[in-house]
Design a protein around this motif. Structure first.
Motif, PDB file in Angstrom:
ATOM      1  N   GLY A 260      20.400  47.008  -1.141  1.00 32.22           N
ATOM      2  CA  GLY A 260      20.593  47.113   0.300  1.00 32.22           C
ATOM      3  C   GLY A 260      21.481  46.050   0.902  1.00 32.22           C
ATOM      4  O   GLY A 260      21.544  45.895   2.130  1.00 32.22           O
ATOM      5  N   ILE A 261      22.219  45.297   0.081  1.00 32.20           N
ATOM      6  CA  ILE A 261      23.013  44.171   0.582  1.00 32.20           C
ATOM      7  C   ILE A 261      24.134  44.636   1.501  1.00 32.20           C
ATOM      8  O   ILE A 261      24.333  44.081   2.591  1.00 32.20           O
ATOM      9  CB  ILE A 261      23.565  43.350  -0.600  1.00 32.20           C
ATOM     10  CG1 ILE A 261      22.429  42.538  -1.240  1.00 32.20           C
ATOM     11  CG2 ILE A 261      24.692  42.412  -0.155  1.00 32.20           C
ATOM     12  CD1 ILE A 261      22.825  41.815  -2.506  1.00 32.20           C
ATOM     13  N   VAL A 262      24.888  45.656   1.088  1.00 32.28           N
ATOM     14  CA  VAL A 262      26.000  46.120   1.921  1.00 32.28           C
ATOM     15  C   VAL A 262      25.474  46.715   3.221  1.00 32.28           C
ATOM     16  O   VAL A 262      26.002  46.442   4.307  1.00 32.28           O
ATOM     17  CB  VAL A 262      26.865  47.133   1.153  1.00 32.28           C
ATOM     18  CG1 VAL A 262      28.003  47.645   2.036  1.00 32.28           C
ATOM     19  CG2 VAL A 262      27.439  46.497  -0.105  1.00 32.28           C
ATOM     20  N   GLU A 263      24.435  47.510   3.134  1.00 34.08           N
ATOM     21  CA  GLU A 263      23.826  48.091   4.327  1.00 34.08           C
ATOM     22  C   GLU A 263      23.387  47.016   5.317  1.00 34.08           C
ATOM     23  O   GLU A 263      23.609  47.123   6.529  1.00 34.08           O
ATOM     24  CB  GLU A 263      22.621  48.946   3.923  1.00 34.08           C
ATOM     25  CG  GLU A 263      21.859  49.550   5.092  1.00 34.08           C
ATOM     26  CD  GLU A 263      20.576  50.236   4.648  1.00 34.08           C
ATOM     27  OE1 GLU A 263      19.805  50.652   5.534  1.00 34.08           O
ATOM     28  OE2 GLU A 263      20.340  50.345   3.427  1.00 34.08           O
ATOM     29  N   ALA A 264      22.792  45.952   4.796  1.00 33.74           N
ATOM     30  CA  ALA A 264      22.271  44.902   5.664  1.00 33.74           C
ATOM     31  C   ALA A 264      23.357  44.006   6.241  1.00 33.74           C
ATOM     32  O   ALA A 264      23.251  43.569   7.396  1.00 33.74           O
ATOM     33  CB  ALA A 264      21.270  44.048   4.878  1.00 33.74           C
ATOM     34  N   LEU A 265      24.411  43.728   5.468  1.00 29.45           N
ATOM     35  CA  LEU A 265      25.345  42.666   5.851  1.00 29.45           C
ATOM     36  C   LEU A 265      26.714  43.132   6.332  1.00 29.45           C
ATOM     37  O   LEU A 265      27.464  42.334   6.900  1.00 29.45           O
ATOM     38  CB  LEU A 265      25.529  41.698   4.680  1.00 29.45           C
ATOM     39  CG  LEU A 265      24.275  40.964   4.210  1.00 29.45           C
ATOM     40  CD1 LEU A 265      24.625  39.962   3.121  1.00 29.45           C
ATOM     41  CD2 LEU A 265      23.583  40.260   5.372  1.00 29.45           C
ATOM     42  N   ARG A 266      27.084  44.381   6.091  1.00 29.01           N
ATOM     43  CA  ARG A 266      28.421  44.820   6.499  1.00 29.01           C
ATOM     44  C   ARG A 266      28.659  44.682   8.006  1.00 29.01           C
ATOM     45  O   ARG A 266      29.718  44.189   8.419  1.00 29.01           O
ATOM     46  CB  ARG A 266      28.698  46.247   6.036  1.00 29.01           C
ATOM     47  CG  ARG A 266      30.170  46.648   6.232  1.00 29.01           C
ATOM     48  CD  ARG A 266      30.503  47.934   5.523  1.00 29.01           C
ATOM     49  NE  ARG A 266      29.785  49.064   6.082  1.00 29.01           N
ATOM     50  CZ  ARG A 266      30.297  50.284   6.188  1.00 29.01           C
ATOM     51  NH1 ARG A 266      31.523  50.547   5.777  1.00 29.01           N
ATOM     52  NH2 ARG A 266      29.572  51.271   6.688  1.00 29.01           N
ATOM     53  N   PRO A 267      27.718  45.087   8.871  1.00 31.51           N
ATOM     54  CA  PRO A 267      27.959  44.899  10.306  1.00 31.51           C
ATOM     55  C   PRO A 267      28.189  43.433  10.685  1.00 31.51           C
ATOM     56  O   PRO A 267      29.042  43.129  11.524  1.00 31.51           O
ATOM     57  CB  PRO A 267      26.682  45.450  10.956  1.00 31.51           C
ATOM     58  CG  PRO A 267      26.144  46.415   9.956  1.00 31.51           C
ATOM     59  CD  PRO A 267      26.443  45.806   8.621  1.00 31.51           C
ATOM     60  N   LEU A 268      27.441  42.530  10.068  1.00 35.13           N
ATOM     61  CA  LEU A 268      27.617  41.101  10.331  1.00 35.13           C
ATOM     62  C   LEU A 268      28.977  40.636   9.831  1.00 35.13           C
ATOM     63  O   LEU A 268      29.697  39.909  10.527  1.00 35.13           O
ATOM     64  CB  LEU A 268      26.495  40.314   9.653  1.00 35.13           C
ATOM     65  CG  LEU A 268      26.588  38.789   9.690  1.00 35.13           C
ATOM     66  CD1 LEU A 268      26.631  38.280  11.123  1.00 35.13           C
ATOM     67  CD2 LEU A 268      25.431  38.163   8.916  1.00 35.13           C
ATOM     68  N   ALA A 269      29.346  41.045   8.610  1.00 31.58           N
ATOM     69  CA  ALA A 269      30.625  40.625   8.037  1.00 31.58           C
ATOM     70  C   ALA A 269      31.810  41.105   8.867  1.00 31.58           C
ATOM     71  O   ALA A 269      32.844  40.438   8.947  1.00 31.58           O
ATOM     72  CB  ALA A 269      30.741  41.149   6.602  1.00 31.58           C
ATOM     73  N   GLU A 270      31.670  42.246   9.510  1.00 30.16           N
ATOM     74  CA  GLU A 270      32.755  42.801  10.333  1.00 30.16           C
ATOM     75  C   GLU A 270      33.002  41.999  11.608  1.00 30.16           C
ATOM     76  O   GLU A 270      34.110  42.007  12.141  1.00 30.16           O
ATOM     77  CB  GLU A 270      32.449  44.247  10.701  1.00 30.16           C
ATOM     78  CG  GLU A 270      32.543  45.234   9.554  1.00 30.16           C
ATOM     79  CD  GLU A 270      33.986  45.559   9.170  1.00 30.16           C
ATOM     80  OE1 GLU A 270      34.906  45.235   9.948  1.00 30.16           O
ATOM     81  OE2 GLU A 270      34.191  46.136   8.088  1.00 30.16           O
ATOM     82  N   ARG A 271      31.982  41.280  12.080  1.00 25.94           N
ATOM     83  CA  ARG A 271      32.131  40.612  13.374  1.00 25.94           C
ATOM     84  C   ARG A 271      32.274  39.096  13.326  1.00 25.94           C
ATOM     85  O   ARG A 271      32.731  38.495  14.295  1.00 25.94           O
ATOM     86  CB  ARG A 271      30.958  40.964  14.288  1.00 25.94           C
ATOM     87  CG  ARG A 271      29.618  40.352  13.894  1.00 25.94           C
ATOM     88  CD  ARG A 271      28.589  40.502  15.000  1.00 25.94           C
ATOM     89  NE  ARG A 271      27.275  40.000  14.628  1.00 25.94           N
ATOM     90  CZ  ARG A 271      26.935  38.719  14.624  1.00 25.94           C
ATOM     91  NH1 ARG A 271      27.820  37.790  14.970  1.00 25.94           N
ATOM     92  NH2 ARG A 271      25.698  38.361  14.295  1.00 25.94           N
TER      93      ARG A 271
END
Length: 258
Positions: free
Chosen positions: A89-100
């Protein structure tokens, strides 16, 4: 800084891996999960934070807005990927944060987070959620000089294992978390190194006093049992972990010998 297409991903992965943290009391090699009386020595102020039982994850940010996401050992995703590894679940959890979050002007900045809860991310997931809610908390940030990516992989690993990565201090880490709007692992207390217990039983009681239930439950259905505490000096030159499991195990072994 090389363009993303020119990066040696094996080198990037190795240079940004999170280092192992010693236990506060030394692990007893003769008893699986047990501890000896030898302690990690701290001087000056020591920050106590909750150790969250999930999976260690990384957001590797580069100048210009590119980023990579990964676990402790493996890179899973790069900015713009249409297909990614769904493991843990790493990408699901962190992609929104990484984008901003803000990209570094120079070099590489790595955010280290614990991804927890969800659908059996760890055996302790139910302690944080009853509804398979997924969460994350920041626990460290490091600045990596891209020049080290040009070294042979064996040399990168040696540099990393000898403490070559530049981790931010407690104050710097807090400022970054505030600026980027990222929740950190909970701060429990700040004590003098001389105030830390040295005995096994005393440390077990210390854990219960400072963290009897998790402070990062994600919903009302969480079991609530915490994993333990991380102890770190203000400049992060000394860092160690104290887990309930190790102290419970050690005291059980001692009780059997009586």
């Amino acid at each position: 800084m090389p363009a993303v297409a020119d990066l040696d991903l094996a080198a990037l992965n190795s240079a940004t891996k999170y280092p192992s943290i010693l236990t506060y009391h030394e692990l007893d090699q003769r008893n699986n999960g047990g501890l000896t009386e030898k302690v990690t020595e701290f001087s000056g102020d020591v920050v106590l934070t909750e150790k969250v039982d999930g999976t260690n994850a990384r957001i590797i940010t580069l100048p210009g807005g590119d980023y990579f996401l990964g676990s402790r050992e493996t890179l899973f995703y790069a900015r713009g990927d249409r297909v990614w590894n769904e493991k843990l679940g790493i990408v699901e959890a962190l992609r929104p944060l990484a984008e901003r979050i803000t990209s570094p002007e120079l070099g590489i900045r790595v955010y280290y987070l614990e991804v927890y809860g969800g659908n059996k991310i760890s055996r302790a997931s139910a302690q944080y959620t009853g509804a398979q809610t997924l969460g994350h908390r920041l626990f460290d940030v490091a600045a990596i000089d891209p020049a080290y990516l040009g070294l042979p992989l064996a040399d990168i690993a040696l540099w990393r294992d000898k403490g070559g990565q530049h981790f931010h201090t407690e104050q710097e880490l807090t400022e970054i978390a505030v600026d980027e709007g990222i929740d950190m692992v909970p701060r429990l207390a700040t004590l003098k190194g001389s105030e830390l217990p040295t005995g096994i039983e005393a440390m077990h009681a210390f854990l219960a006093h400072h963290l009897s239930t998790t402070l990062v439950a994600l919903d009302a259905g969480a079991g609530g049992r915490p994993e333990g505490i991380v102890l770190r000096s203000m400049d992060r030159s000394v860092i160690a972990k104290a887990r309930y499991q190790n102290y419970d195990r050690t005291l059980q072994l001692r009780a059997k010998r009586r």
